[in-house]
Design an enzyme around this catalytic site. Sequence first.
Site: not given
Length: 370
Positions: A122, A195, A277
């Site tokens: 990430s 999100l 998820d």
Amino acid sequence: MPPLSLLIKPASSGCNLKCTYCFYHSLSDNRNVKSYGIMRDEVLESMVKRVLNEANGHCSFAFQGGEPTLAGLEFFEKLMELQRKHNYKNLKIYNSLQTNGTLIDESWAKFLSENKFLVGLSMDGPKEIHNLNRKDCCGLDTFSKVERAAELFKKYKVEFNILCVVTSNTARHVNKVYKYFKEKDFKFLQFINCLDPLYEEKGKYNYSLKPKDYTKFLKNLFDFWYEDFLNGNRVSIRYFDGLLETILLGKSSSCGMNGTCTCQFVVESDGSVYPCDFYVLDKWRLGNIQDMTMKELFETNKNHEFIKLSFKVHEECKKCKWFRLCKGGCRRCRDSKEDSALELNYYCQSYKEFFEYAFPRLINVANNIK
């Protein structure tokens, strides 16, 4: 059963970072139990034994979080031992790990290389962009540790890709982000929409990715990617790869690009299993992998209900010329109100404008890679 894929959270929602946009943090806050702690050895063995006994051909263990490396290197060494012990059918086993990279050292890198883990790292781009939203629990910057992890992966020849979260700031500086990844010779990139918390008003946070920003991001990113393709420097960007698969094969291998849900078998650290998820909530708990077979978990009413809800096509989509390419998009971007029908994708207009802009060139790429 056919080949099986699991998405596993060995440290539950535990994480040593406090990223401003973390969707799993907001999910776990809305459960009766926020964190189930580190997965116990007996849960790990039950899971491994179950999957290797029931899968056919091959199986996949994907470890995510929270931050999975918090489970410790010993946990993953135990995993390898158990996979060898219980793989009496000689299945092909694929292991992967999604990590923030801050705990990666020489020992971790060596282990991941020797055991052929595919790693997702990430990283949101260069220092000033990455550090804006990815601080540790003490509020300190993390960029230098993540960059160090990438260097170790290269040193030990760990196969890895970059996962970049697209925020409003990322969208405004896509040139800096792409340039940085290119300078670092990162060839495999995944850009995922930031999100907002589930069932909250969209677009109200500083990091929130609004449709107009996402439109600009997609167009600019595509221009950079396409120019590199023409110059013989092909970079894999998962979303664009997924579109090419859809053009050439009729469907994508990327979850969220086929318009309907499947069961991802998300396993929390206590053994609880969920279909997705994005929906690891008490409402969607299917059961526990310690006392139910994979077939039983798949056949639960909750799983069938979850999948069935994704099949309804919005009226606007039915008459859209881009539906065969878009297919309505990921359910999470269509889910605005709890216990209500799925709506039009939040980024519908972004996709329409992007397809109008890029489709002829996408076809050109598709024709060149057949």
